[in-house]
Design an enzyme around this catalytic site. Structure first.
Site, short mmCIF file in Angstrom:
data_model
loop_
_atom_site.label_atom_id
_atom_site.label_comp_id
_atom_site.label_asym_id
_atom_site.label_seq_id
_atom_site.Cartn_x
_atom_site.Cartn_y
_atom_site.Cartn_z
NE ARG A 1 8.16 7.33 8.07
CZ ARG A 1 7.05 6.89 8.65
NH1 ARG A 1 7.01 6.79 9.98
NH2 ARG A 1 6.00 6.57 7.94
CE LYS B 1 5.96 10.87 5.38
NZ LYS B 1 6.41 9.94 4.32
CG HIS C 1 13.43 4.72 3.95
ND1 HIS C 1 12.79 5.55 4.84
CD2 HIS C 1 12.45 4.09 3.25
CE1 HIS C 1 11.48 5.43 4.68
NE2 HIS C 1 11.24 4.56 3.72
NE ARG D 1 9.71 3.14 7.14
CZ ARG D 1 8.75 3.12 8.05
NH1 ARG D 1 9.05 2.81 9.32
NH2 ARG D 1 7.50 3.40 7.73
CG HIS E 1 2.99 2.60 6.11
ND1 HIS E 1 3.20 1.49 5.34
CD2 HIS E 1 4.18 3.27 6.14
CE1 HIS E 1 4.45 1.48 4.90
NE2 HIS E 1 5.06 2.55 5.37
CE1 TYR F 1 -11.26 -3.15 17.40
CE2 TYR F 1 -10.09 -3.71 15.39
CZ TYR F 1 -10.83 -4.10 16.48
OH TYR F 1 -11.11 -5.42 16.68
#
Length: 401
Positions: free
Chosen positions: A245, A272, A335, A338, A361, A371
């Site tokens: 970002r 974020k 942006h 991404r 995300h 994990y």
């Protein structure tokens, strides 16, 4: 014959409302929409009156009979149960008002509980919404007197000026504060729940992004040829490789970069999702960072602003550079890198979990998320180097044209 729970459950709606009688003035009105409303018919002062006792099944048969019996005791004492209810409500409202809790005092108390978990930018944004868009209309009002119409009147001012997304944000904010007030005992009810249902829906916005390999090569060539402020140039050249970002890149500090491990670790307070994020650095990124050291000197920020060494470059600075290269808002955004990376990496067959982990995300399953972060680092390291090599090949192809 008195009512039974079976009879109440089996009562079906008809074309017109009808009544099912219990005993001693208690009955249920069954509406065409299927609602079942408890009512008590009684006489007081020579007049026939009705008292609402709730709805079935929220108020069951036994509870409705209990309310009926309480009302009949009041009547026997010469007290009108309808008037008694209104007076009790007024007394309770006055009691809440006596606490002196205004919307602003409750909102600031809620903010004081929550802000520690937010980034400084998010803290500033929430406080701005409160102080500039809610406090002027609701701030001095006793919290307990506010109803849904009051909240809507304040929120719809943003909607009226076309700021639909802002109106939805304000509705969510009011809902959170109202829910907090109910939980801690400041208010009896969460009257600000569901406010977004009364607002114009928000149109989903998609950031413009280039997803064609050929067009991406042209953009990379333009970035490589762009001459401007060193921090802007380096940031734009690094961004396609790391596709983080904008704020995460612009606020990067040298202490976050481990050159020996070829890793950049963004701390949770700058992310974020409020969790640390590891970015494997391709050889190309390492070289660009070393080059940037010549410009940032001893400053802690990797991309300091030319106006202040204590501030990073702005998002507008990056966006303006793209515009000077000839890329309009419908073609590419900061942006958008991404989206570009996500689209092309998925098309090239890379594991979706690797890509999502690299994009930082949110993973709904917290255990799986932990994990993934540990398990996918070697795979992401290989993917990021291959991605960087792929970008270089696209740029080179356009330079040879």
């Amino acid at each position: 014959m008195p009512l039974s729970d079976t009879a109440l459950r089996n009562a079906k709606p008809r074309n017109a409302p009808y009544k099912l009688y219990d005993a001693e003035g208690l009955f249920v009105i069954v509406t065409p929409a299927g609602g079942k409303w408890w009512r008590l018919k009684y006489r007081f002062g020579g007049k026939e009156k009705l008292l609402s006792l709730g709805t079935y099944p929220d108020t069951g048969l036994k509870e409705a009979r209990g309310k009926r019996d309480e009302a009949r005791k009041l009547i026997a004492q010469g007290i009108d149960p309808s008037a008694y209810r209104k007076e009790s409500k007024a007394i309770n409202t006055a009691a809440w008002q006596d606490q002196g809790r205004t919307f602003e005092s409750v909102a600031r108390e809620w903010f004081g509980k929550k802000y520690i978990a937010w980034t400084p930018g998010h803290q500033k944004k929430i406080l701005s919404r409160l102080e500039n868009q809610l406090f002027p209309y609701l701030g001095g009002r006793p919290f307990s007197t506010l109803d849904v119409a009051d909240y809507l009147a304040a929120i719809q001012k943003a909607e009226a000026r076309g700021a639909i997304e802002t109106a939805h944000r304000l509705a969510q904010l009011c809902g959170q504060i109202s829910r907090y007030a109910r939980i801690v005992g400041i208010a009896k009810h969460d009257v600000a729940a569901g406010l977004t249902e009364a607002l114009t829906p928000v149109r989903t916005k998609h950031y413009a992004a280039i997803t064609s390999p050929s067009d991406l090569g042209h953009l990379l060539k333009a970035i490589d040829s762009y001459h401007g402020e060193p921090a802007i140039c380096h940031a734009l050249r690094i961004l396609p490789y790391v596709f983080v970002r904008s704020g995460e890149l612009r606020g990067a500090t040298w202490k976050e970069v481990n050159f020996d491990a070829a890793e950049w670790v963004i701390p949770p307070e700058r992310m974020k999702m409020r969790r640390p994020h590891i970015i494997p650095l391709a050889q190309q990124v390492v070289r660009l960072l070393h080059s940037m050291r010549d410009y940032s000197n001893t400053r802690s920020l990797i991309f300091p602003s030319s106006f202040s060494s204590s501030r990073c470059i702005s998002d507008m600075g990056l966006l303006n550079a793209l515009r000077r290269m000839g890329y309009g808002k419908e073609q590419m955004t900061v942006h958008g890198f991404r989206t570009t990376a996500s689209t092309l990496l998925n098309e090239q067959g890379y594991n979706r979990d690797w890509i999502e982990a690299q994009l930082a995300h949110a993973e709904r399953n917290a255990i799986r998320d932990a994990y993934n972060r540990a398990e996918y680092l070697p795979e992401r390291r290989r993917m990021m180097q291959e991605w960087a090599d792929y970008l270089d090949s696209l740029c080179l192809a356009h330079q040879l044209q």
